[in-house]
Scaffold this active site. Structure first.
Site, PDB file in Angstrom:
ATOM      1  NE  ARG A 171      -1.228   4.733  -9.933  1.00 33.09           N
ATOM      2  CZ  ARG A 171      -0.977   3.462  -9.738  1.00 33.09           C
ATOM      3  NH1 ARG A 171      -0.892   2.655 -10.771  1.00 33.09           N
ATOM      4  NH2 ARG A 171      -0.787   3.000  -8.526  1.00 33.09           N
ATOM      5  CE  LYS A 194      -4.941   5.642  -2.102  1.00 36.71           C
ATOM      6  NZ  LYS A 194      -3.911   6.592  -2.466  1.00 36.71           N
ATOM      7  CB  CYS A 221       6.303   5.969  -4.351  1.00 36.63           C
ATOM      8  SG  CYS A 221       4.674   5.822  -5.107  1.00 36.63           S
ATOM      9  CE  LYS A 242      -0.821   4.371  -2.157  1.00 30.78           C
ATOM     10  NZ  LYS A 242       0.052   5.537  -2.359  1.00 30.78           N
ATOM     11  CE1 TYR A 293      -9.553  12.657  -4.921  1.00 34.19           C
ATOM     12  CE2 TYR A 293     -10.151  10.335  -4.656  1.00 34.19           C
ATOM     13  CZ  TYR A 293      -9.189  11.318  -4.791  1.00 34.19           C
ATOM     14  OH  TYR A 293      -7.868  10.984  -4.782  1.00 34.19           O
TER      15      TYR A 293
HETATM   16 ZN   LIG Z   1       3.455   7.691  -4.433  1.00 38.55          ZN
END
Ligand SMILES: [Zn+2]
Length: 320
Positions: free
Chosen positions: A200, A243, A125, A190, A308
């Site tokens: 992923r 999350k 990230c 997170k 989703y």
């Molecule tokens: Zn990321």
């Protein structure tokens, strides 16, 4: 005398009258993957696709027609590199998707995820220094990505990288560019979670070595969630996030009870895929399980839910 709570459960009308929580389509945020290439299915996430820019307008048409008011974009670029330059390329895939979306649906709330992992060749990230993600070298690149997305028309910026200090750096950079009115929805809490597996696949963003435990949170910790959230609010976060969702509702409840900033919960890919798989096997009733799950997130204190299931739930909420 017997106390009789059942009196208020006897008919659907009375149950509606006394219900404490209501789930509304305006609570839902739909994540969309856009790819620099052809539209593709995502095998581990049935019904979810990586949309090409050609197919994006049709997808948006359905999303908007059921009443979903907000979308969250993730990009899959053609080329990845060490520094994730696709994230802050004014002609990057997300920037083009945002421009296209705002052209067709100016009122749709467009949120862009801000991170480098979909754009880096190593899948981390941030940028690497001796195989470690360098916090402070990553910050200016995140700010560049945020500015680039806002210039393309993004309404809200959602940094998900979990670098320290990123909300403040992004806030300052946006303000300097004259974007004082763009809110930041921060992935404040997170966790490093195995429930992200299907994402992923979807974003081709699995790290090529190691894991994300040096920047995402340890699921054994709760007090740390308070620290992360406080820091993000102090740095200027307008919306905070927890999350994943269902395994972390205790965290969401604590955050919601402690802070007054609107809370988002991210119902993540693994949670989606588990329900889908069970439903496809006929083991559970998909609609009722989804509506129960999303309502539980609101009961825990979420003002908004990234899921989703947003489009399907919107159909169900309309009674379809
Ligand atoms: Zn990321």
């Amino acid at each position: 005398m017997i106390r009789r709570p059942r009196r208020l459960r006897l008919t659907p009308q009375i149950r509606d009258l006394v219900s404490e929580i209501s789930l509304n389509v305006t609570d839902l945020i739909y994540p969309i993957f856009v790819i620099d290439g052809e539209t593709e299915d995502i095998p581990s996430m049935p019904n979810i696709k990586r949309y090409s820019l050609n197919d994006l307008p049709d997808a948006l048409k359905e999303i908007v027609s059921v009443g979903v008011k907000s979308v969250l974009f993730f990009g899959i670029p053609k080329e990845k590199d060490e520094t994730g330059s696709g994230a802050y390329d004014d002609n990057g895939i997300v920037q083009r998707a945002v421009r296209l979306t705002k052209e067709i649906y100016p009122d749709l709330i467009v949120i862009t995820d801000i991170c480098l992992c979909e754009y880096t060749s190593h899948g981390h990230c941030g940028i690497l220094e001796n195989s470690v993600v360098s916090n402070d070298q990553t910050l200016p690149l995140l700010a560049k990505a945020a500015i680039s997305c806002v210039r393309a028309g993004a309404d809200i910026i959602a940094p998900s990288d979990m670098m320290d200090g990123r909300v403040g750096v992004i806030r300052n950079s946006l303000d300097k560019e004259g974007f004082q009115n763009i809110p930041i929805m921060s992935y404040s809490v997170k966790y490093s979670s195995s429930f992200y597996g299907p994402f992923r696949d979807a974003a081709n963003s699995a790290p090529s070595f190691g894991d994300r435990k040096s920047y995402q949170m340890d699921y054994r910790n709760k007090k740390e969630a308070l620290i992360e959230t406080q820091l993000d609010i102090d740095e200027g976060a307008d919306i905070i996030m927890v999350k994943p969702a269902l395994p972390y509702l205790d965290i969401a409840k604590t955050i919601s009870d402690t802070f007054s900033v609107p809370l988002a919960i991210y119902h993540v890919s693994g949670e989606y895929s588990m329900i889908k798989a069970a439903a496809q096997n006929g083991w559970i009733d998909e609609k009722s399980v989804v509506l129960e799950s999303l309502t539980a997130m609101k009961r825990a204190g979420a003002k908004m839910i990234i899921t989703y299931y947003a489009v399907e739930a919107a159909h169900w909420l309309k009674g379809e």
